[in-house]
Design an enzyme around this catalytic site. Structure first.
Site, PDB file in Angstrom:
ATOM      1  N   GLU A   1      -7.536  14.195  -2.826  1.00 61.49           N
ATOM      2  CA  GLU A   1      -6.914  14.893  -3.943  1.00 61.49           C
ATOM      3  C   GLU A   1      -5.401  14.996  -3.783  1.00 61.49           C
ATOM      4  OE1 GLU A   1     -10.776  17.327  -3.110  1.00 61.49           O
ATOM      5  OE2 GLU A   1      -9.512  15.863  -2.072  1.00 61.49           O
ATOM      6  N   LEU A   2      -4.937  15.267  -2.552  1.00 62.33           N
ATOM      7  CA  LEU A   2      -3.499  15.424  -2.346  1.00 62.33           C
ATOM      8  C   LEU A   2      -2.767  14.120  -2.637  1.00 62.33           C
ATOM      9  CD1 LEU A   2      -1.189  17.291  -1.445  1.00 62.33           C
ATOM     10  CD2 LEU A   2      -1.543  16.457   0.888  1.00 62.33           C
TER      11      LEU A   2
ATOM     12  N   GLY B   1       2.697 -11.576   3.624  1.00 59.77           N
ATOM     13  CA  GLY B   1       1.357 -11.989   3.218  1.00 59.77           C
ATOM     14  C   GLY B   1       0.888 -11.463   1.888  1.00 59.77           C
TER      15      GLY B   1
ATOM     16  N   TRP C   1      -7.971  -0.790  14.353  1.00 57.96           N
ATOM     17  CA  TRP C   1      -8.037  -0.151  13.043  1.00 57.96           C
ATOM     18  C   TRP C   1      -9.473   0.049  12.571  1.00 57.96           C
ATOM     19  CZ3 TRP C   1      -3.392  -2.708  10.020  1.00 57.96           C
ATOM     20  CH2 TRP C   1      -2.206  -2.176  10.520  1.00 57.96           C
TER      21      TRP C   1
ATOM     22  N   HIS D   1       2.325 -11.008  13.156  1.00 59.64           N
ATOM     23  CA  HIS D   1       3.164  -9.949  12.595  1.00 59.64           C
ATOM     24  C   HIS D   1       2.793  -8.623  13.233  1.00 59.64           C
ATOM     25  CE1 HIS D   1       5.304  -7.351   9.860  1.00 59.64           C
ATOM     26  NE2 HIS D   1       4.180  -6.714   9.576  1.00 59.64           N
TER      27      HIS D   1
ATOM     28  N   HIS E   1       8.394  -0.031   2.979  1.00 61.75           N
ATOM     29  CA  HIS E   1       7.630   1.215   2.917  1.00 61.75           C
ATOM     30  C   HIS E   1       8.328   2.268   2.062  1.00 61.75           C
ATOM     31  CE1 HIS E   1       6.074  -0.897   6.417  1.00 61.75           C
ATOM     32  NE2 HIS E   1       4.943  -0.280   6.168  1.00 61.75           N
TER      33      HIS E   1
ATOM     34  N   CYS F   1       7.158  -6.046   6.130  1.00 62.13           N
ATOM     35  CA  CYS F   1       5.712  -5.851   6.094  1.00 62.13           C
ATOM     36  C   CYS F   1       5.181  -6.413   4.781  1.00 62.13           C
ATOM     37  CB  CYS F   1       5.375  -4.355   6.235  1.00 62.13           C
ATOM     38  SG  CYS F   1       3.775  -4.055   7.050  1.00 62.13           S
TER      39      CYS F   1
END
Length: 749
Positions: free
Chosen positions: A16-17, A426, A555, A636, A689, A721
């Protein structure tokens, strides 16, 4: 005994945030509406923790963007460029994390780095010569008061002064010691105001204590705390650590006049040994016994065996770290009960902490019996063929021939690229249309043929656009992919995927790590179809795009029943098969992203090689060791501290590596030069970013700075990135400037 947690997820059960904040960024709701929604979310979270029977509830663990940034804002560690913006406090706060570009000015975001060995990123404040540390914010007080109005006397949480100084940047000519007195005074003012509001205990997070500490760093820590604790303003102080053990300062720590110490009994190799050597009877020990980083059920028998060895009299059971590193709850998942019973997300970890406390108090026998039954049988079987393949690996499987220098010459002749070749990392922007088409396809509302036609059309459009602006090495854009790990995991055996298992990565960005359930093998070719299609649409080289084995492991939520080394080798063999299929399909440049290589590097240097690099680097080499010399391997890496492992990175034996370097002011370049780095490099020339577009000349200046440190024949020009999360207009404008700057730089060579 009592129970608590170090912190709780803040994005919300259904993110929600994130969605509310993004509406605010798009100016669809007001600042007041955002703040009201956040207040409601905090109340919901506090109520959940209370209803689960946790006796000490933290506050101020919530953040609109990042807790470290919150501390910087609280203590006025804000660059003058942002202080001077004619914006509201909240707008200035977001400008620090995201940058600002508008009618009131143009400022770049502060740097962003990995939070210790996690996939969370924190915003790095900068102490300048003119920085005046003082109490300037009120969030910590507002949130304590909010909870109090709900009938909760919470324990406010704040980044500790030592970790705050250790993880911040400093302008040339200033150092941490210069700010000790003003920072201590500001913290004591926080203590006084909290005590006035009715708080009884504050939690100071000092995760930096679990790293290797120099004599100077220990002296800084003791200087800070001797001064700070000289006047606690009537508050009890909990000094909380996590992500490891505090072997370098344990003796000093237990002698400080703190009231409580929080230690990590999950990742802290020496924590139990340290405590068994003695813990003061006049202090409370907060025992981090439930893993705050992984999603597997706690083995109560093992945890109880640890707890029985702890000599401390006053104990509070807690999580090993903040629960923001795990998803919110399993309640919204659709796994079969036989699978789901093995998982504990944040809400379920509250149950585990409460259960362990009850069992220690002679209650909870049913919970203990159920837990014993869960762990009584093997969870998953072995893949014998895969285990045999790994057992048969030899040194030759980790070695690419010919050596780098010879390959470099072969590839130069094969590709005939200009000096300072341009490429991207990419991904291209995933618009609402791209996401909607993928969702429709998943729901069966779009046929395979219709979905393929859409993807082909989108790839064609972006291939042509890259050709039109004259990129040298193209990418297909990854429009078919949802996430760089999940996409691969969906095509690997041994993986499970949650429906709502989101975890905060940076700002409002969430990731949904898959779960490694069993042995991992490749089921089918994963990327060959669209990479080879894209290559067929142009005469320029198109990079095949893969995620590397270490990043897929890091990850994901890893298994706990086999070593992460063995799990990574399984993944490496699966990705190796994909590399060879891409090569056979005519894709001659293949990027194997290891964005998270640095992430799980042990926090103590003595553990770096034996516990990690000695198998992580070979796992990467295994993936590409058998490709032809005229196949160019790229990799990368994202936001991390790389300077201390440059030789290990060079030893990955890739042909080209792209780093994040722009947002951290190209700090890595000096180390590349000093270590005689051989691999060709693309030190990202602008920060993706942040939504801001680099100014005229900004990229030119960055390229000039790169060429001052790295030979031009070794340099590639690229963003820092992937561009998946950016908008199309800002992406195209930025990339056009990138190509123009590269061409201008070539003319000066």
């Amino acid at each position: 005994m009592s129970t608590t947690i170090i912190g709780f997820p803040r994005l919300g059960e259904f993110r929600e945030l994130k969605f509310t904040t993004e509406k605010y960024f798009r100016k669809e709701i007001s600042e007041e509406e955002l703040l009201a929604a956040a207040k409601d979310l905090r109340a919901k979270h506090w109520n959940i923790v209370k209803e689960k029977g946790i006796t000490e509830i933290p506050s101020n663990d919530f953040s609109h963007y990042d807790n470290f940034l919150d501390a910087a804002f609280l203590f006025n560690v804000v660059p003058a460029s942002v202080q001077n913006l004619d914006l509201s406090d909240l707008e200035r706060y977001f400008a620090l994390g995201r940058g600002y570009q508008g009618e009131k000015g143009d400022v770049r975001a502060l740097p962003m780095k990995k939070w210790f060995n996690t996939n969370y990123h924190y915003i790095v404040p900068k102490f300048e010569k003119d920085t005046q540390v003082k109490l300037a914010g009120h969030k910590i007080f507002d949130e304590f008061q909010e909870a109090k109005e709900l009938g909760l006397n919470t324990r406010p949480v704040l980044v500790g002064p030592f970790t705050f100084l250790q993880l911040s940047d400093f302008e040339e000519g200033v150092k941490a010691d210069d700010f000790v007195d003003s920072l201590v005074a500001a913290y004591q003012e926080v203590f006084a105001k909290l005590a006035e509001l009715g708080a009884t205990r504050i939690q100071l997070d000092e995760a930096a204590l679990v790293k290797d500490l120099t004599a100077e760093e220990k002296a800084l820590f003791l200087n800070l705390y001797n001064k700070l604790l000289a006047d606690k303003k009537g508050l009890e102080v909990l000094l909380q650590t996590y992500f490891g053990d505090v072997r370098d300062v344990y003796a000093d720590l237990v002698n400080l006049p703190v009231d409580a110490i929080g230690l990590d009994f999950v990742e802290g190799k020496k924590t139990l040994e340290l405590v068994k050597g003695g813990f003061p009877a006049d202090k409370t020990l907060y025992v981090g016994i439930v893993n705050g980083k992984n999603i597997w059920r706690n083995n109560y028998e093992k945890s109880l065996a640890v707890l029985e060895q702890i000599p401390a009299e006053n104990i509070v059971l807690t999580s090993s770290c903040s629960l923001l590193h795990v998803p919110f709850t399993t309640a919204n998942e659709e796994f079969e009960p036989a699978l789901l019973n093995h998982f504990a997300f944040a809400v379920e970890k509250l149950d585990e902490i409460r259960d362990l406390d009850a069992i220690r108090n002679g209650q909870g026998s049913e919970a203990l019996a159920a837990n014993k039954e869960l762990f009584a049988t093997e969870r998953v079987g072995e893949n014998a063929e895969l285990r045999a393949r790994i057992a048969g690996l030899t040194d030759a499987d980790y070695t690419r021939l010919p050596a780098f220098a010879e390959r470099e010459a072969i590839q130069e002749e094969a590709f005939k690229l200009p000096a300072l070749p341009t490429t991207t990392i990419g991904s291209f922007p995933q618009t609402k249309e791209v996401r909607a088409k993928r969702l429709a396809y998943r729901k069966g509302e779009l046929s395979q043929k219709e979905y393929d036609a859409f993807l082909a059309e989108t790839i064609d459009e972006w291939i042509k656009w890259q050709e039109d602006i004259d990129f040298d090495v193209l990418v297909h854009g990854e429009f078919e992919r949802n996430d760089m790990v999940e996409y691969f995991g969906q095509n690997l055996s041994g993986y499970l995927f949650s429906k709502n298992g989101w975890v905060q990565s940076y700002g409002m960005r969430g990731v949904k790590p898959p779960i490694i359930w069993g042995d991992v093998t490749r089921l089918n070719p994963i990327t060959v179809k669209w990479s080879s299609y894209a290559q067929s649409r142009t005469n320029k080289p198109v990079k095949g795009m893969l995620t590397g084995p270490v990043t897929i492991l890091n990850w994901s939520f890893p298994r706990e029943d086999i070593s992460i080394k063995d799990s990574t080798l399984q993944i490496a063999l699966a990705i190796k098969d994909e590399v060879l299929d891409l090569e056979a399909a005519g894709v001659k440049i293949i990027q194997i992203d290891e964005a998270a290589l640095r992430e799980k590097l042990p926090l103590r240097r003595s553990d770096w090689y034996e516990d990690y690099l000695d198998w992580a680097i070979p796992a990467f080499r295994l993936v590409h060791s058998t490709v032809a010399p005229d196949t160019q391997i790229h990799t990368h890496m994202c936001y991390s501290e790389f300077t201390d492992i440059i030789p290990a990175i060079d030893n990955m034996d890739a042909d080209v590596i792209s780093f994040e370097a722009n947002r951290s002011n190209l700090e890595i370049l000096d180390e590349l030069k000093a270590k005689n780095f051989q691999t060709e490099v693309g030190p990202g020339v602008y920060d993706i970013h942040s939504p801001r577009v680099p100014n005229e000349g900004e990229i030119d200046n960055t390229i000039e700075a790169i060429l001052a440190k790295v030979p031009s024949k070794k340099v590639w020009i690229n963003p820092d990135c992937g561009l998946k999360t950016r908008g199309i207009p800002e992406t195209k404008e930025s990339l056009i400037r990138l190509v123009e700057a590269a061409k201008a730089a070539r003319e000066k060579l």
